[in-house]
Design an enzyme around this catalytic site. Structure first.
Site, PDB file in Angstrom:
ATOM      1  CG  HIS A   1      -2.054  -0.985   1.072  1.00 42.04           C
ATOM      2  ND1 HIS A   1      -2.954  -1.243   2.085  1.00 42.04           N
ATOM      3  CD2 HIS A   1      -2.430  -1.775   0.031  1.00 42.04           C
ATOM      4  CE1 HIS A   1      -3.830  -2.146   1.673  1.00 42.04           C
ATOM      5  NE2 HIS A   1      -3.528  -2.483   0.435  1.00 42.04           N
TER       6      HIS A   1
ATOM      7  CG  HIS B   1       1.712  -1.850   6.500  1.00 42.90           C
ATOM      8  ND1 HIS B   1       1.364  -3.123   6.131  1.00 42.90           N
ATOM      9  CD2 HIS B   1       0.894  -1.017   5.790  1.00 42.90           C
ATOM     10  CE1 HIS B   1       0.399  -3.075   5.228  1.00 42.90           C
ATOM     11  NE2 HIS B   1       0.078  -1.814   5.012  1.00 42.90           N
TER      12      HIS B   1
END
Length: 353
Positions: free
Chosen positions: A247, A305
């Site tokens: 992403h 993340h």
């Protein structure tokens, strides 16, 4: 007993009443003044009475005639006022569209601001995770299943191709009127799609090479010596390896790509090429999408993340931009940089001087 004597003068016939057109002068039940008929027109009292009953049966009334006319005039005035209001709103919207597109084109077309934009993206990825200690962890953007993450981030390349492809198509074709040149400029999006697909495969390969198979237990994780991800997942376990943030890579690459492609609109306007409301609207939609990608990139680096995964993903996205827009597209055997071959008049003027 009262006796009525007959009149002494001659007996006069009933005064004839003119038959009026229906709808122009409705018959009223109140006494009205009768007007003589023109010569040659003779209407019997029975036909006049029958016509009067028909009009009264339809709801006719002389007192309502002026009211109908007044209502029609008021309706006309209201429609005229609404028409003027709509025209004024359209004028305001058009003025805002032209002003906004001019200012946005000026900002994105500035080389200095584009360099600052690169620095902004680097600061977002490097220092953005520090904001996780100062934001609400229960906000909607902290959930993997939020609307923006599902509808936009997971399909970021599709949104970028749709909006940016329409912009590049309009700008190049309106400037050159040549299909071959338009196709060449659109091929940059094909290269971008190949970069995105290749990077995604590379990230999965890195995770496979660096991962191990684990089985979650109440006491902890049990390591299994399964060779690859497929066999591990088939056994119902979890495969954990070094996961580069796809992403972060995709949003960084889309931001750099859109900023580079949209910067050509300033030169397009400066050369006086046709720029109607549809083209300006498409340009502003790309600017809004670019702003959304920046916001979602900030949300990604704050809530999702690990730190190194995000930094590596952004670094790979920046490197992919450099290999394409910063290096390869400057070569003659490439799709070309944005704006290449669109402004021949500027080139001819430079040669003449």
């Amino acid at each position: 007993m009262l006796t009525v004597s007959p009149p002494t003068g001659p007996l006069l016939p009933p005064f004839p009443v003119c038959q009026l057109p229906a709808g122009l002068c409705p018959v009223s039940t109140t006494p009205v003044t009768a007007y003589p008929c023109p010569r040659g027109m003779s209407i019997s009292p029975s036909s006049a009475s029958q016509r009067s009953k028909q009009l009264v049966g339809r709801g006719g009334n002389m007192d309502r005639g002026p009211m109908v006319g007044a209502g029609s005039g008021a309706g006309t005035r209201v429609r005229a006022l609404l028409g003027c209001l709509v025209k004024a709103l359209l004028w305001v919207a058009s003025a805002l569209l032209y002003f906004g597109s001019e200012q946005a084109a000026r900002l994105l077309g500035s080389p200095c601001l584009r360099r600052l934009y690169h620095a902004w993206l680097a600061a977002v990825v490097i220092f953005g995770p520090l904001l996780q200690f100062h934001v609400n962890s229960r906000t909607i953007f902290a959930s993997h299943g939020n609307f923006f993450n599902i509808k936009f981030v997971n399909s970021a390349w599709g949104w970028t191709c749709t909006f940016l492809g329409g912009f590049v198509l309009l700008v190049v074709f309106l400037a050159t009127r040549r299909v071959a040149v338009t196709a060449r400029h659109l091929s940059r999006l094909v290269v971008g799609a190949a970069v995105w697909r290749g990077a995604g495969r590379a990230f999965l390969l890195i995770e496979d090479l660096t991962g191990s198979c684990f089985e979650p237990l109440p006491q902890g994780l049990l390591l299994h010596e399964l060779p690859d991800r497929r066999s591990c997942l088939a056994a119902g376990h979890q495969w954990r390896g070094y996961t580069v943030s796809s992403h972060t890579f995709l949003l960084t690459f889309c931001c750099l790509l859109m900023a580079e492609e949209a910067a050509v609109f300033a030169k397009y306007l400066a050369h006086g090429l046709p720029a109607g409301a549809p083209l300006r609207l498409v340009f502003l939609l790309n600017v809004l999408l670019l702003g959304l990608w920046n916001f979602l990139l900030l949300c990604t680096v704050i809530y999702f993340h690990q730190y190194t995964h995000k930094v590596v993903g952004a670094a790979v996205g920046t490197f992919a931009w450099y290999l394409t827009y910063g290096s390869w597209y400057h070569q003659p055997w490439s799709p070309g940089i944005p704006g290449h071959g669109l402004f021949p008049r500027a080139r001819s003027i430079r040669k003449h001087n």
